[in-house]
Design a protein around this motif. Structure first.
Motif, PDB file in Angstrom:
ATOM      1  N   ARG A   1      39.224  44.381  25.987  1.00 11.46           N
ATOM      2  CA  ARG A   1      39.831  44.787  27.258  1.00 11.46           C
ATOM      3  C   ARG A   1      39.127  44.054  28.406  1.00 11.46           C
ATOM      4  O   ARG A   1      37.928  43.802  28.355  1.00 11.46           O
ATOM      5  CB  ARG A   1      39.715  46.286  27.442  1.00 11.46           C
ATOM      6  CG  ARG A   1      40.597  47.024  26.466  1.00 11.46           C
ATOM      7  CD  ARG A   1      40.551  48.510  26.724  1.00 11.46           C
ATOM      8  NE  ARG A   1      41.663  49.069  25.984  1.00 11.46           N
ATOM      9  CZ  ARG A   1      42.539  49.908  26.510  1.00 11.46           C
ATOM     10  NH1 ARG A   1      42.406  50.316  27.748  1.00 11.46           N
ATOM     11  NH2 ARG A   1      43.527  50.362  25.784  1.00 11.46           N
TER      12      ARG A   1
ATOM     13  N   GLY B   1      41.068  51.889  20.364  1.00 11.77           N
ATOM     14  CA  GLY B   1      41.704  51.371  21.573  1.00 11.77           C
ATOM     15  C   GLY B   1      40.877  51.478  22.832  1.00 11.77           C
ATOM     16  O   GLY B   1      41.327  51.068  23.899  1.00 11.77           O
TER      17      GLY B   1
ATOM     18  N   TRP C   1      41.004  49.916  13.193  1.00  9.63           N
ATOM     19  CA  TRP C   1      41.283  50.266  14.590  1.00  9.63           C
ATOM     20  C   TRP C   1      40.399  51.425  15.034  1.00  9.63           C
ATOM     21  O   TRP C   1      39.791  51.373  16.101  1.00  9.63           O
ATOM     22  CB  TRP C   1      42.773  50.595  14.730  1.00  9.63           C
ATOM     23  CG  TRP C   1      43.210  50.915  16.122  1.00  9.63           C
ATOM     24  CD1 TRP C   1      43.413  50.027  17.139  1.00  9.63           C
ATOM     25  CD2 TRP C   1      43.504  52.210  16.652  1.00  9.63           C
ATOM     26  NE1 TRP C   1      43.823  50.703  18.273  1.00  9.63           N
ATOM     27  CE2 TRP C   1      43.886  52.036  17.994  1.00  9.63           C
ATOM     28  CE3 TRP C   1      43.492  53.484  16.118  1.00  9.63           C
ATOM     29  CZ2 TRP C   1      44.249  53.098  18.807  1.00  9.63           C
ATOM     30  CZ3 TRP C   1      43.855  54.551  16.937  1.00  9.63           C
ATOM     31  CH2 TRP C   1      44.221  54.341  18.262  1.00  9.63           C
TER      32      TRP C   1
ATOM     33  N   ARG D   1      42.001  42.147  21.101  1.00  6.00           N
ATOM     34  CA  ARG D   1      41.485  41.449  22.290  1.00  6.00           C
ATOM     35  C   ARG D   1      40.640  42.418  23.091  1.00  6.00           C
ATOM     36  O   ARG D   1      41.070  43.538  23.372  1.00  6.00           O
ATOM     37  CB  ARG D   1      42.633  40.952  23.162  1.00  6.00           C
ATOM     38  CG  ARG D   1      43.441  39.859  22.504  1.00  6.00           C
ATOM     39  CD  ARG D   1      44.373  39.252  23.464  1.00  6.00           C
ATOM     40  NE  ARG D   1      43.587  38.763  24.596  1.00  6.00           N
ATOM     41  CZ  ARG D   1      44.076  38.004  25.550  1.00  6.00           C
ATOM     42  NH1 ARG D   1      45.330  37.657  25.538  1.00  6.00           N
ATOM     43  NH2 ARG D   1      43.325  37.587  26.532  1.00  6.00           N
TER      44      ARG D   1
ATOM     45  N   TYR E   1      39.321  47.598  22.768  1.00  7.60           N
ATOM     46  CA  TYR E   1      40.202  46.483  22.438  1.00  7.60           C
ATOM     47  C   TYR E   1      41.662  46.863  22.619  1.00  7.60           C
ATOM     48  O   TYR E   1      42.047  47.989  22.367  1.00  7.60           O
ATOM     49  CB  TYR E   1      40.008  46.050  20.968  1.00  7.60           C
ATOM     50  CG  TYR E   1      38.620  45.590  20.644  1.00  7.60           C
ATOM     51  CD1 TYR E   1      38.253  44.266  20.855  1.00  7.60           C
ATOM     52  CD2 TYR E   1      37.676  46.459  20.124  1.00  7.60           C
ATOM     53  CE1 TYR E   1      36.978  43.836  20.548  1.00  7.60           C
ATOM     54  CE2 TYR E   1      36.393  46.033  19.821  1.00  7.60           C
ATOM     55  CZ  TYR E   1      36.058  44.721  20.038  1.00  7.60           C
ATOM     56  OH  TYR E   1      34.794  44.285  19.741  1.00  7.60           O
ATOM     57  N   ASP E   2      42.440  45.884  23.034  1.00 14.33           N
ATOM     58  CA  ASP E   2      43.894  45.998  23.000  1.00 14.33           C
ATOM     59  C   ASP E   2      44.357  45.243  21.773  1.00 14.33           C
ATOM     60  O   ASP E   2      43.722  44.266  21.361  1.00 14.33           O
ATOM     61  CB  ASP E   2      44.520  45.339  24.244  1.00 14.33           C
ATOM     62  CG  ASP E   2      44.226  46.115  25.522  1.00 14.33           C
ATOM     63  OD1 ASP E   2      44.283  47.361  25.477  1.00 14.33           O
ATOM     64  OD2 ASP E   2      43.935  45.478  26.544  1.00 14.33           O
ATOM     65  N   THR E   3      45.435  45.687  21.179  1.00 13.33           N
ATOM     66  CA  THR E   3      46.022  44.924  20.085  1.00 13.33           C
ATOM     67  C   THR E   3      47.220  44.173  20.645  1.00 13.33           C
ATOM     68  O   THR E   3      47.879  44.620  21.577  1.00 13.33           O
ATOM     69  CB  THR E   3      46.464  45.828  18.917  1.00 13.33           C
ATOM     70  OG1 THR E   3      47.326  46.848  19.415  1.00 13.33           O
ATOM     71  CG2 THR E   3      45.259  46.448  18.229  1.00 13.33           C
ATOM     72  N   GLN E   4      47.461  43.012  20.089  1.00 12.33           N
ATOM     73  CA  GLN E   4      48.549  42.169  20.557  1.00 12.33           C
ATOM     74  C   GLN E   4      49.160  41.470  19.349  1.00 12.33           C
ATOM     75  O   GLN E   4      48.445  41.021  18.452  1.00 12.33           O
ATOM     76  CB  GLN E   4      48.002  41.137  21.544  1.00 12.33           C
ATOM     77  CG  GLN E   4      49.032  40.203  22.114  1.00 12.33           C
ATOM     78  CD  GLN E   4      48.403  39.222  23.091  1.00 12.33           C
ATOM     79  OE1 GLN E   4      47.232  39.298  23.438  1.00 12.33           O
ATOM     80  NE2 GLN E   4      49.195  38.282  23.532  1.00 12.33           N
TER      81      GLN E   4
END
Length: 116
Positions: free
Chosen positions: A59, A19, A13, A57, A22-25
């Protein structure tokens, strides 16, 4: 799907911008029976078993238009190719990875644009 320790996940990460990009999901994926190709036994999931997986994912404001094909950086491509070899993935898949052209380095791109 790879299983990471929390420490390894946080390292990944942080390496991907903490962050910023990317977003984490959390998503559920279907995991079926599988077999490692490196000869080591691995626990096979029951067919149609759903397991929770964290994905990265891009952003929305960082995404390229869907009509654009983006090449990976030379560094990233090298990591992927070496990882596929280390994991002893299918030879045909490894060949396809090795055939991918890396994106030009920023200096090369600037030079190419300058010469136009």
């Amino acid at each position: 799907v790879w299983e990471f320790s929390l420490e390894d996940f946080l390292t990944l990460w942080r390496g991907e911008g903490s962050g910023k990009h990317y977003d984490t999901q959390l998503v559920d994926v279907r995991a079926g029976p599988y077999k490692c190709t490196n000869g080591q036994a691995a626990a096979a999931a029951e067919e149609d078993e759903s397991i929770p997986v964290v994905i990265f994912r891009t952003r929305a404001h960082k995404r390229a238009p869907s009509t654009t094909t983006l090449a990976p950086s030379e560094r990233y491509l090298k990591i992927v190719v070496e990882g596929a070899a280390a994991a002893q993935l299918d030879g045909g898949y490894q060949a396809r990875l090795r055939a991918i052209a890396a994106a030009p380095k920023p200096g090369q791109l600037a030079c190419a644009l300058y010469q136009m």
